[in-house]
Design an enzyme around this catalytic site. Structure first.
Site, PDB file in Angstrom:
ATOM      1  N   THR A 115      82.728   5.370  11.369  1.00 42.90           N
ATOM      2  CA  THR A 115      82.318   5.495   9.963  1.00 42.90           C
ATOM      3  C   THR A 115      81.940   6.930   9.640  1.00 42.90           C
ATOM      4  OG1 THR A 115      81.532   3.200   9.935  1.00 42.90           O
ATOM      5  CG2 THR A 115      80.737   4.661   8.197  1.00 42.90           C
ATOM      6  N   ASP A 149      86.621  -0.655   6.865  1.00 37.44           N
ATOM      7  CA  ASP A 149      86.042  -0.969   8.169  1.00 37.44           C
ATOM      8  C   ASP A 149      86.538  -2.345   8.615  1.00 37.44           C
ATOM      9  OD1 ASP A 149      84.541  -0.595  10.416  1.00 37.44           O
ATOM     10  OD2 ASP A 149      82.611  -1.031   9.476  1.00 37.44           O
TER      11      ASP A 149
END
Length: 349
Positions: free
Chosen positions: A71, A115
């Site tokens: 991330t 994600d």
């Protein structure tokens, strides 16, 4: 929806309420990112080449275990390009319409981060194919024989996908990424750099020997290292003078049941049940999970990867088996058939 159970202390998955702390500690630029030297160098070339051409870079797939910085890298990609970052997750894209709405709002050059992209629903995934290749989507209006497909042009963008299970991605989706990077576990020296940077941001008086002690128990994962730093900080501020030394770190991590090899209470419970209740195995993961009072997915996704990597647990066709190192860690003598024992093993190839 039921509330999620709290994750074990050394789970590489982000805990509830931990996102705010992580956002404070995330590096903002590629030069600030610690570790993953090969990925950083490759990504720097991809980004600088794209900026030189004045075009969005190829789509990027980041794979690897949780907690290693996927991330953070997606945010860095957007920052290096000077672009806006749109964030979503695979489970949130249940319908093609969900994805179409997000894609239609993108501005040229935007970075879209998905994600857990391996969990995207099939209708949305099929729409994503066309969007990644041709920067357009076909929106179906109406139902039945009267349904019509309307092509919708979308602005050129860069997709950054993150996955902990690259093998779960379909071939057509994987092939549409121009650059794929696999994140590796960190070595203790890299984790010490992560800890020193985090300590500076958090205002923690972290001594060199304290950083070395915490890094050695962090399972090669920055997220766990930062989590343990916060727990040791609490101990140092409450029961000492605030300085994090080796002795303070050891005392604090003893309170939080993190041993010198980075095993926590659940890890040791799994090994103890495997050795003491099942004679070292083989035993199925569901049976092992019942023995320690946890969900099988928790044992399989949180405990097993590190126990296997630490050489304490072996996966065999018949089930999980404790290695000689596991027996030794529990202070017991390993039977001759235990993997890693000096005697010939039934499980050796």
């Amino acid at each position: 929806m039921e509330d999620e159970a709290p994750a074990p202390e050394l789970s590489p998955l982000a805990e509830m309420g931990e996102r705010d702390d992580e956002s404070t500690l995330r590096p903002r630029r590629l030069a600030e990112f610690v570790g993953q030297p090969r990925v950083r160098e490759q990504l720097r070339l991809v980004l600088e080449g794209a900026k030189g051409r004045g075009a969005p870079p190829d789509h990027v797939l980041l794979s690897g275990p949780p907690g290693l910085g996927k991330t953070s890298l997606s945010m860095i990609i957007a920052a290096e390009l000077g672009s806006a970052l749109r964030i979503t997750s695979g489970p949130a894209l249940e319908r093609a319409g969900d994805l179409a709405a997000m894609l239609s709002n993108l501005v040229e050059g935007d970075v879209l981060f998905i994600d857990e992209i391996h969990r995207i629903a099939r209708p949305a995934e099929e729409m994503l194919y066309l969007a990644m290749e041709d920067f357009r989507v076909d929106v179906v209006v109406g139902k039945g024989p009267g349904a019509t497909s309307i092509p919708l042009e979308i602005a050129p963008f860069t997709l950054v996908g993150a996955t902990t299970r690259s093998g779960a991605l379909t071939g057509p989706l994987r092939d549409r990424f121009g650059f794929t990077a696999h994140m590796e576990f960190y070595v203790p020296e890299e984790l010490e750099q992560v800890l020193r940077r985090s300590a500076t941001i958090l205002g923690v008086d972290l001594r060199e020997d304290g950083a070395h002690e915490i890094a050695g128990r962090s399972r090669g994962t920055p997220r766990i290292a930062n989590r343990l730093l916060r727990r040791v900080r609490d101990y140092a501020e409450v029961r000492a003078d605030g300085a994090v030394t080796r002795d303070i770190a050891r005392a604090a991590l003893k309170v939080y049941d993190v041993d010198e090899l980075g095993l926590d209470r659940l890890d040791r419970a799994v090994l103890s049940a495997l050795v003491r209740s099942f004679g070292g195995g083989p035993v199925g993961v569901s049976t092992l999970a019942v023995a320690v009072g946890e969900e099988s997915t928790t044992v399989e996704e949180v405990c097993e990867p590190y126990l296997v990597r630490a050489g304490m647990l072996a996966r065999t066709p018949r089930g999980r088996v404790a290695t000689a190192a596991a027996w030794a860690h529990l202070g017991l003598s390993a039977p001759p058939q235990a993997p890693g024992h000096s005697a010939p093993s039934l499980f050796d190839e």
